[in-house]
Design an enzyme around this catalytic site. Sequence first.
Site, PDB file in Angstrom:
ATOM      1  N   HIS A 170     108.708  -4.915  17.834  1.00 32.41           N
ATOM      2  CA  HIS A 170     107.772  -4.281  16.913  1.00 32.41           C
ATOM      3  C   HIS A 170     106.879  -3.270  17.618  1.00 32.41           C
ATOM      4  CE1 HIS A 170     105.338  -7.786  18.246  1.00 32.41           C
ATOM      5  NE2 HIS A 170     104.287  -7.445  17.542  1.00 32.41           N
TER       6      HIS A 170
ATOM      7  N   GLU B 292     105.348  -8.603  24.014  1.00 38.16           N
ATOM      8  CA  GLU B 292     104.926  -9.997  23.773  1.00 38.16           C
ATOM      9  C   GLU B 292     106.032 -10.992  24.145  1.00 38.16           C
ATOM     10  OE1 GLU B 292     101.639  -9.482  20.169  1.00 38.16           O
ATOM     11  OE2 GLU B 292     103.637 -10.152  19.621  1.00 38.16           O
TER      12      GLU B 292
ATOM     13  N   HIS C  98      94.268 -11.380  20.620  1.00 42.38           N
ATOM     14  CA  HIS C  98      94.272  -9.998  20.147  1.00 42.38           C
ATOM     15  C   HIS C  98      92.828  -9.530  19.984  1.00 42.38           C
ATOM     16  CE1 HIS C  98      98.130 -11.788  18.931  1.00 42.38           C
ATOM     17  NE2 HIS C  98      98.635 -10.580  18.932  1.00 42.38           N
TER      18      HIS C  98
ATOM     19  N   HIS D 101     104.366 -14.434  15.840  1.00 39.72           N
ATOM     20  CA  HIS D 101     103.073 -14.902  15.299  1.00 39.72           C
ATOM     21  C   HIS D 101     102.490 -13.877  14.323  1.00 39.72           C
ATOM     22  CE1 HIS D 101     101.475 -13.088  19.303  1.00 39.72           C
ATOM     23  NE2 HIS D 101     101.424 -12.170  18.356  1.00 39.72           N
TER      24      HIS D 101
HETATM   25  C1  DHB Z   1     101.750  -7.732  13.581  1.00 33.82           C
HETATM   26  C2  DHB Z   1     102.463  -8.439  14.542  1.00 33.82           C
HETATM   27  C3  DHB Z   1     101.814  -8.997  15.642  1.00 33.82           C
HETATM   28  O1  DHB Z   1     102.436  -9.678  16.626  1.00 33.82           O
HETATM   29  C4  DHB Z   1     100.441  -8.861  15.742  1.00 33.82           C
HETATM   30  O2  DHB Z   1      99.821  -9.477  16.772  1.00 33.82           O
HETATM   31  C5  DHB Z   1      99.720  -8.139  14.811  1.00 33.82           C
HETATM   32  C6  DHB Z   1     100.383  -7.576  13.712  1.00 33.82           C
HETATM   33  C7  DHB Z   1     102.426  -7.143  12.395  1.00 33.82           C
HETATM   34  O3  DHB Z   1     103.658  -7.114  12.326  1.00 33.82           O
HETATM   35  O4  DHB Z   1     101.744  -6.745  11.444  1.00 33.82           O
HETATM   36 FE    FE Z   2     100.872 -10.121  18.399  1.00 29.96          FE
END
Ligand code: DHB
Ligand code: FE
Length: 301
Positions: free
Chosen positions: A193, A240, A59, A12
């Site tokens: 990530h 996540e 978030h 997302h």
């Molecule tokens: C990013 C990815 C995410 O899942 C999120 O919630 C906020 C930022 C990103 O890659 O920038």
């Molecule tokens: Fe996220």
Amino acid sequence: MARITHGIACSHIPVLGYAFDHGKEGEAYFKPAFDGFGWTRQFMAEEKPDVVILVYNDHASAFDMKIIPTFAIGCGELYGPADEGFGPRPVPPVEGHADLAWHIAQSLILDEFDMTIINEMEVDHGLTVPLSMMYGHVDKWPTKVIPLAVNVVTYPPPSGNRCWALGEAIARAVESFPEDLKVQVWGTGGMSHQLQGPRAGLINKEWDNRFLDRLVGDTQELRHIPHIEYLRETGSEGIEMVMWLIMRGALGKSTKALHRHYHVPVSNTALGHMVLEPVDGTVPPSPTLEGNSAAAQARIA
Ligand code: DHB
Ligand code: FE
């Protein structure tokens, strides 16, 4: 009877929402990411699910450090897009399905999952970006949505095993709803990530692809991956991915993949997307639901 027809997994990443809203889908950086959703948009236009149970994490938009529910279900009628600092995304409001949502809430709670019930909230990129990926530019979302929010923002998030079991309980709940509805379950977020600290930008393609492999078929290996492995191998925000296991658990014993898309880079995140179909949707019976329902009925009578 309502039935779960498919599961969808999808990152997302907020910058995809930005690119989508600002006509940048065709730009060289974003094009390969968006191209992987062409198949799915066609599939959704043909499949036309009535309701999507959309598993995502908030978030710090609807919840903040004051209240952090582990699992929360949206039982409301309408959810507007949240303002995450640059104004709300210019996408339609999200229509709920209050009857099915209350039915699922009751079934899950009698099945001894302690859900938080949400009647009013705004929904952030965790929920609206996957909708844009799957449906493209629309004046009204073609499906109703039941938001199911999971805490993966603050320690301790739920275990993968608990998420899988929640998915199984969602399947039992949906199957016991009398109206004829096509229901999909989506798991969002991930893949690898890390957004901050010395390891910011960490991507682990090999681990991600093994995870995608094991969403398919008759294996439950993924449910026992410990938190520390997500953290070590996929970065702090890779956790996540436990939300994908709610989707996978809801599809039952065995699945097949209809579509798979993996692309790096998008922002700081590995983009993963998969469309799954149950092959054998059997989920184990609840150890408690039947007894608790009977006891509740007896008390009401
Ligand atoms: C990013 C990815 C995410 O899942 C999120 O919630 C906020 C930022 C990103 O890659 O920038
Ligand atoms: Fe996220």
